[in-house]
Design a protein around this motif. Structure first.
Motif, PDB file in Angstrom:
ATOM      1  N   LEU A   1       0.817  -1.004  -0.024  1.00  0.00           N
ATOM      2  CA  LEU A   1      -0.150   0.070  -0.055  1.00  0.00           C
ATOM      3  C   LEU A   1       0.761   1.269  -0.067  1.00  0.00           C
ATOM      4  CD1 LEU A   1      -3.485   0.425   1.563  1.00  0.00           C
ATOM      5  CD2 LEU A   1      -1.552   2.192   2.019  1.00  0.00           C
ATOM      6  N   ALA A   2       2.076   1.339   0.790  1.00  0.00           N
ATOM      7  CA  ALA A   2       2.817   2.404   0.938  1.00  0.00           C
ATOM      8  C   ALA A   2       3.273   2.542  -0.651  1.00  0.00           C
ATOM      9  CB  ALA A   2       4.162   2.210   1.797  1.00  0.00           C
ATOM     10  N   ARG A   3       3.972   1.287  -1.427  1.00  0.00           N
ATOM     11  CA  ARG A   3       4.365   1.833  -2.749  1.00  0.00           C
ATOM     12  C   ARG A   3       3.262   2.230  -3.795  1.00  0.00           C
ATOM     13  NH1 ARG A   3       6.449  -3.422  -1.611  1.00  0.00           N
ATOM     14  NH2 ARG A   3       5.006  -4.427  -3.013  1.00  0.00           N
ATOM     15  N   ILE A   4       1.996   1.541  -3.776  1.00  0.00           N
ATOM     16  CA  ILE A   4       0.894   2.132  -4.323  1.00  0.00           C
ATOM     17  C   ILE A   4       0.607   3.607  -4.210  1.00  0.00           C
ATOM     18  CG2 ILE A   4      -1.614   1.952  -4.794  1.00  0.00           C
ATOM     19  CD1 ILE A   4      -1.336  -1.011  -4.215  1.00  0.00           C
ATOM     20  N   LEU A   5       0.934   3.978  -2.998  1.00  0.00           N
ATOM     21  CA  LEU A   5       0.401   5.763  -2.620  1.00  0.00           C
ATOM     22  C   LEU A   5       1.682   6.533  -2.878  1.00  0.00           C
ATOM     23  CD1 LEU A   5      -2.010   5.167   0.079  1.00  0.00           C
ATOM     24  CD2 LEU A   5      -2.658   5.604  -2.138  1.00  0.00           C
ATOM     25  N   GLY A   6       2.977   5.806  -3.112  1.00  0.00           N
ATOM     26  CA  GLY A   6       4.039   6.615  -3.461  1.00  0.00           C
ATOM     27  C   GLY A   6       4.751   6.919  -2.371  1.00  0.00           C
ATOM     28  N   TYR A   7       4.730   6.171  -1.185  1.00  0.00           N
ATOM     29  CA  TYR A   7       5.444   6.541  -0.044  1.00  0.00           C
ATOM     30  C   TYR A   7       6.646   5.334   0.164  1.00  0.00           C
ATOM     31  CZ  TYR A   7       1.757   9.497   1.333  1.00  0.00           C
ATOM     32  OH  TYR A   7       0.807  10.581   1.598  1.00  0.00           O
ATOM     33  N   ASP A   8       7.681   5.738   0.993  1.00  0.00           N
ATOM     34  CA  ASP A   8       8.788   4.922   1.253  1.00  0.00           C
ATOM     35  C   ASP A   8       8.772   3.837   1.907  1.00  0.00           C
ATOM     36  OD1 ASP A   8      10.374   6.620  -0.713  1.00  0.00           O
ATOM     37  OD2 ASP A   8      10.804   7.731   1.222  1.00  0.00           O
ATOM     38  N   SER A   9       7.658   3.827   3.012  1.00  0.00           N
ATOM     39  CA  SER A   9       7.720   2.814   3.937  1.00  0.00           C
ATOM     40  C   SER A   9       6.130   2.876   4.603  1.00  0.00           C
ATOM     41  CB  SER A   9       8.737   2.768   5.001  1.00  0.00           C
ATOM     42  OG  SER A   9       8.454   3.855   5.979  1.00  0.00           O
ATOM     43  N   PRO A  10       5.863   1.835   5.357  1.00  0.00           N
ATOM     44  CA  PRO A  10       4.511   2.033   5.707  1.00  0.00           C
ATOM     45  C   PRO A  10       4.440   3.081   6.874  1.00  0.00           C
ATOM     46  CG  PRO A  10       4.825  -0.277   5.604  1.00  0.00           C
ATOM     47  CD  PRO A  10       6.312   0.394   5.165  1.00  0.00           C
ATOM     48  N   ALA A  11       5.684   3.181   7.638  1.00  0.00           N
ATOM     49  CA  ALA A  11       5.784   4.185   8.819  1.00  0.00           C
ATOM     50  C   ALA A  11       5.570   5.462   8.434  1.00  0.00           C
ATOM     51  CB  ALA A  11       7.255   4.047   9.397  1.00  0.00           C
ATOM     52  N   GLN A  12       6.116   5.753   7.185  1.00  0.00           N
ATOM     53  CA  GLN A  12       5.775   7.296   6.504  1.00  0.00           C
ATOM     54  C   GLN A  12       4.344   7.364   6.348  1.00  0.00           C
ATOM     55  OE1 GLN A  12       7.852   7.762   2.711  1.00  0.00           O
ATOM     56  NE2 GLN A  12       8.134  10.012   3.290  1.00  0.00           N
ATOM     57  N   VAL A  13       3.566   6.256   5.946  1.00  0.00           N
ATOM     58  CA  VAL A  13       2.319   6.554   5.495  1.00  0.00           C
ATOM     59  C   VAL A  13       1.459   6.764   6.689  1.00  0.00           C
ATOM     60  CG1 VAL A  13       0.081   5.333   4.796  1.00  0.00           C
ATOM     61  CG2 VAL A  13       2.491   5.016   3.562  1.00  0.00           C
ATOM     62  N   LEU A  14       1.824   6.046   7.875  1.00  0.00           N
ATOM     63  CA  LEU A  14       1.032   6.342   9.241  1.00  0.00           C
ATOM     64  C   LEU A  14       1.510   7.797   9.712  1.00  0.00           C
ATOM     65  CD1 LEU A  14       1.763   2.784  11.058  1.00  0.00           C
ATOM     66  CD2 LEU A  14      -0.301   3.590   9.617  1.00  0.00           C
ATOM     67  N   ALA A  15       2.846   8.118   9.571  1.00  0.00           N
ATOM     68  CA  ALA A  15       3.069   9.434  10.141  1.00  0.00           C
ATOM     69  C   ALA A  15       2.638  10.813   9.581  1.00  0.00           C
ATOM     70  CB  ALA A  15       4.922   9.503  10.029  1.00  0.00           C
ATOM     71  N   GLU A  16       2.430  10.523   7.865  1.00  0.00           N
ATOM     72  CA  GLU A  16       2.174  11.755   7.121  1.00  0.00           C
ATOM     73  C   GLU A  16       0.802  11.627   6.880  1.00  0.00           C
ATOM     74  OE1 GLU A  16       4.660  12.071   3.836  1.00  0.00           O
ATOM     75  OE2 GLU A  16       6.541  11.905   4.942  1.00  0.00           O
ATOM     76  N   VAL A  17       0.184  10.511   6.466  1.00  0.00           N
ATOM     77  CA  VAL A  17      -1.400  10.461   6.310  1.00  0.00           C
ATOM     78  C   VAL A  17      -2.259  10.639   7.452  1.00  0.00           C
ATOM     79  CG1 VAL A  17      -3.307   9.396   5.148  1.00  0.00           C
ATOM     80  CG2 VAL A  17      -0.853   9.376   4.235  1.00  0.00           C
ATOM     81  N   THR A  18      -2.884  11.930   7.741  1.00  0.00           N
ATOM     82  CA  THR A  18      -3.785  12.043   8.870  1.00  0.00           C
ATOM     83  C   THR A  18      -5.106  11.942   8.305  1.00  0.00           C
ATOM     84  OG1 THR A  18      -3.606  14.440   8.394  1.00  0.00           O
ATOM     85  CG2 THR A  18      -1.999  13.470  10.112  1.00  0.00           C
ATOM     86  N   ASP A  19      -5.529  12.271   7.378  1.00  0.00           N
ATOM     87  CA  ASP A  19      -6.849  12.140   6.737  1.00  0.00           C
ATOM     88  C   ASP A  19      -6.973  11.678   5.393  1.00  0.00           C
ATOM     89  OD1 ASP A  19      -9.592  12.410   6.235  1.00  0.00           O
ATOM     90  OD2 ASP A  19      -9.440  14.715   6.398  1.00  0.00           O
ATOM     91  N   VAL A  20      -7.488  10.678   5.239  1.00  0.00           N
ATOM     92  CA  VAL A  20      -7.432   9.869   3.989  1.00  0.00           C
ATOM     93  C   VAL A  20      -8.498  10.449   3.027  1.00  0.00           C
ATOM     94  CG1 VAL A  20      -6.878   7.562   4.866  1.00  0.00           C
ATOM     95  CG2 VAL A  20      -9.179   8.014   4.865  1.00  0.00           C
ATOM     96  N   SER A  21      -9.648  11.012   3.502  1.00  0.00           N
ATOM     97  CA  SER A  21     -10.354  11.775   2.692  1.00  0.00           C
ATOM     98  C   SER A  21      -9.832  12.887   1.681  1.00  0.00           C
ATOM     99  CB  SER A  21     -11.792  12.214   3.594  1.00  0.00           C
ATOM    100  OG  SER A  21     -11.281  13.090   4.236  1.00  0.00           O
ATOM    101  N   THR A  22      -8.794  13.570   2.217  1.00  0.00           N
ATOM    102  CA  THR A  22      -8.332  14.675   1.424  1.00  0.00           C
ATOM    103  C   THR A  22      -6.878  14.376   1.159  1.00  0.00           C
ATOM    104  OG1 THR A  22      -7.429  15.570   3.642  1.00  0.00           O
ATOM    105  CG2 THR A  22      -9.768  16.352   2.983  1.00  0.00           C
ATOM    106  N   GLN A  23      -5.927  13.439   1.687  1.00  0.00           N
ATOM    107  CA  GLN A  23      -4.984  13.031   1.112  1.00  0.00           C
ATOM    108  C   GLN A  23      -4.773  11.879   0.234  1.00  0.00           C
ATOM    109  OE1 GLN A  23      -3.520  13.367   5.518  1.00  0.00           O
ATOM    110  NE2 GLN A  23      -1.659  13.903   4.304  1.00  0.00           N
ATOM    111  N   VAL A  24      -5.869  10.917   0.287  1.00  0.00           N
ATOM    112  CA  VAL A  24      -5.963   9.776  -0.687  1.00  0.00           C
ATOM    113  C   VAL A  24      -7.080   9.854  -1.679  1.00  0.00           C
ATOM    114  CG1 VAL A  24      -6.060   7.182  -0.645  1.00  0.00           C
ATOM    115  CG2 VAL A  24      -4.790   8.341   1.181  1.00  0.00           C
TER     116      VAL A  24
END
Length: 639
Positions: A291-314
């Motif tokens: 999922l991190a690769r699909i959304l263009g992030y380097d790691s799952p930890a980066q997704v958890l740290a940076e994505v705070t609202d999927v409705s606006t960021q995803v």
């Protein structure tokens, strides 16, 4: 041995058990003591009553003489002496001549069955007996006193001696005190002995079991073991074995759980699809590397740290998030929800979203997966455009063929007309008048050429007609005259039209028609055209033998088949025979071929009726062409 846990003595199992045993023992002892006291009371009462009777009988002769001699002093002396007797609480002497003498506390007059009263009639002096008494637990013994007068026993008086329960209790009380003292001492001893044994045989083993249970937790099951240190196979030993067996099962289950967790964690980490768990308010709680690769992030930890609202960021369209949540709340799961998603670098991709709504500890969570379908969408769009292009080309081809066919039909009709006219004139007007052999041969050569022109013109006209027919079928411009028809009647019409062709080639043409088949909904002329095409093909490719046409029922469908004994079709070509302009006969025989459109037209007609057509054949042994149509009613045909 582990120390006894800090359990108050009043709350311990031993104390509770001892209390219940003591209460039972107390109840049994109380019942037995009361029974003993009741029996002792009755025995003492009987003994006192017997004593009263003995005293009364002893003084009776002297009392009778005193009463007979009217010696009141002597009677009172007897009264005083009787009061000095043990167990006597009252005396009543009722005399014949001197009235009543009483001492102590005799009861007052009572109901029937009470002691004789002072005013009792004289006749009652002759009765004797005893009774329980009526007041204060009083009881008595009463008897008449007789004196001989003139040779007869005459009742002179009645003596009644009284006693009460206080006398009995005075005799029973020492025994009662002894019983109570014995009960208290034995109870205390029993309590102490039972408590000592219970702490040794029950409390300590239970403490050992408690200590083992406290040491046994999921992080340290390997060393967990229980030893209650008891002898024999009693309940505690069985409990120890059950507890150790439970620990063994827990160790096995823990191992299986860890292996399963490791297995599914590996699947989670290595899955090609993006897997996630998120809160309802739109924050990722766990994601895998895909999922991190699909959304263009380097790691799952980066997704958890940076994505705070999927409705606006995803989500590209936040309304789709609301729509998805509404579906989840209504159905509890969503499968294949396609949406546009935004990567970390801002690029838009298409994903397929599948999830379910789970509830844990009063809170809702979203668990699901995301698949990148951008490539698939691109291919689908390309296929759609290619389909539209192909449909446009096919439509243009059909329009071109229709135009060319219309344009060719008129001149071809003229050519055929003039050729037939020339053939007729040559045969009727020119050829009979030629005397020159050379001219006659030339004229006959011209006639042969005209025959070829006429034959090829007729074949070309048939091709043009087939092209026009197929074009109209493909374009959906055919006007169908649908009505209930019986396929047996359709087959009869086709056989009548093709019988001459079969007879010219020496073939046997026969039909096996079931006259009790239900009708089908169809265009009778078009269905006759299908049957004629199939029979004509069978005649064309059969040298010897027969052609059999059959009708039969297959569940809710009616089958029509045309079987021949001709050259057959190779298995690899069975799927090609219904293609347009496809001719397979030139590979196996040198006989002239048709336009290659007949079977394609049959296929279009049958499928337009909701049916199916197919071929079965064995090379060198013949072919069977079959088509089926849905029946509409169980109404037999009249064939």
């Amino acid at each position: 041995m582990p120390p006894i846990q800090n359990v108050p003595i009043r709350d311990s199992i031993a104390a509770r058990l001892l209390l219940r045993v003591f209460l039972v023992y107390l109840g049994i002892a109380a019942v037995l003591t009361l029974a003993h006291l009741a029996a002792e009371y009755q025995n003492r009462k009987a003994a006192i009553t017997q004593g009263l009777e003995s005293v009364a009988k002893t003084i009776a002769p002297g009392l009778a003489t005193a009463v007979y001699n009217v010696d009141r002093e002597q009677v009172r002396s007897f009264l005083t002496g009787l009061m000095d007797c043990a167990d006597v609480t009252g005396v009543r002497i009722t005399t014949r001549y001197q009235g009543v003498f009483e001492a102590g506390a005799p009861p007052a007059t009572g109901p029937s069955g009470a002691a004789p009263s002072a005013d009792a009639p004289l006749v009652d002096l002759e009765t004797d007996g005893n009774g329980p008494g009526g007041q204060g637990g009083t009881f008595w013994f009463s008897m008449p006193v007789f004196h001989p007068v003139a040779g007869e026993r005459v009742p002179m008086a009645r003596i009644t001696l009284f006693s009460d329960s206080s006398v009995i209790l005075g005799k029973v009380w020492p025994g009662l005190l002894f019983i109570l003292a014995n009960f208290v001492i034995s109870s205390a001893a029993l309590w102490a002995i039972f408590l000592w044994f219970s702490r040794r045989m029950l409390a300590r083993p239970l403490a050992a079991l408690t200590a083992a249970a406290a040491r046994a937790h999921l992080d340290n099951l390997e060393g967990a073991h229980v030893d209650v240190q008891t002898t024999g196979r009693n309940e505690l030993k069985v409990l120890e074995e059950s507890f150790n067996a439970m620990l063994a099962r827990l160790r096995r289950s823990q191992g299986e759980l860890r292996r399963a967790e490791s297995k599914y964690r590996a699947i989670f980490e290595n899955a090609l699809e993006g897997i996630f768990r998120s809160s309802v308010d739109g924050r990722f709680l766990d994601v895998n590397p895909a999922l991190a690769r699909i959304l263009g992030y380097d790691s799952p930890a980066q997704v958890l740290a940076e994505v705070t609202d999927v409705s606006t960021q995803v989500y590209v369209q936040p309304e789709e998030r609301k729509e998805m949540l509404a579906l989840l709340r209504r159905r509890r799961q969503v499968v294949g929800f396609e949406m546009a998603s935004r990567r970390r670098d801002g690029r838009i991709i298409w994903v397929s979203f599948s999830a379910r709504l789970v509830s844990e500890e009063g809170a809702d969570y979203v668990e699901g997966s995301i698949e990148d379908i951008t490539g698939r969408r691109t291919v689908a769009e390309a296929l759609r455009q290619a389909k539209e292009t192909a449909e446009t080309a096919s439509r243009m081809k059909s329009e071109f063929l229709s135009l060319v066919s219309h344009e060719l039909r008129t001149p071809m009709t003229s050519v055929l007309g003039f050729a037939k006219l020339m053939d007729k004139k040559l045969r009727s007007a020119v050829l009979p008048r030629l005397d020159d052999p050379a001219a006659e041969r030339a004229a006959r050569q011209i006639l042969e050429n005209l025959g070829i022109v006429i034959e090829e013109g007729q074949r070309l006209t048939g091709l043009i007609n087939d092209l026009l027919d197929l074009t109209r079928l493909e374009a959906g411009k055919v006007e169908w005259r649908m009505s209930p028809v019986h396929l047996g009647e359709i087959l009869d019409r086709a056989l009548a039209a093709t019988r001459v062709l079969a007879e010219e080639r020496g073939l046997r043409l026969r039909a096996e028609v079931d006259g009790h088949l239900p009708a089908v909904l169809g265009d009778a002329d078009r269905l006759v055209q299908v049957c004629i095409n199939l029979i004509s093909n069978a005649v064309k490719f059969t040298d010897t033998g027969s052609i059999i046409c059959r009708t039969q029922r297959d569940d809710g469908r009616i089958l029509v088949s045309v079987a021949d004994t001709g050259v057959g079709i190779a298995p690899e070509n069975l799927a090609l025979v219904f293609d347009k302009f496809r001719q397979l006969g030139d590979v196996m025989t040198d006989r002239p071929q048709g336009s290659g459109l007949g079977l394609a037209i049959c296929k279009e007609i049958v499928e337009s009726h909701g049916g199916r057509i197919w071929a079965d054949a064995i090379p060198g042994k013949g072919s069977v062409f079959t088509f089926s149509l849905p029946a509409i009613a169980d109404v037999p045909g009249e064939n």
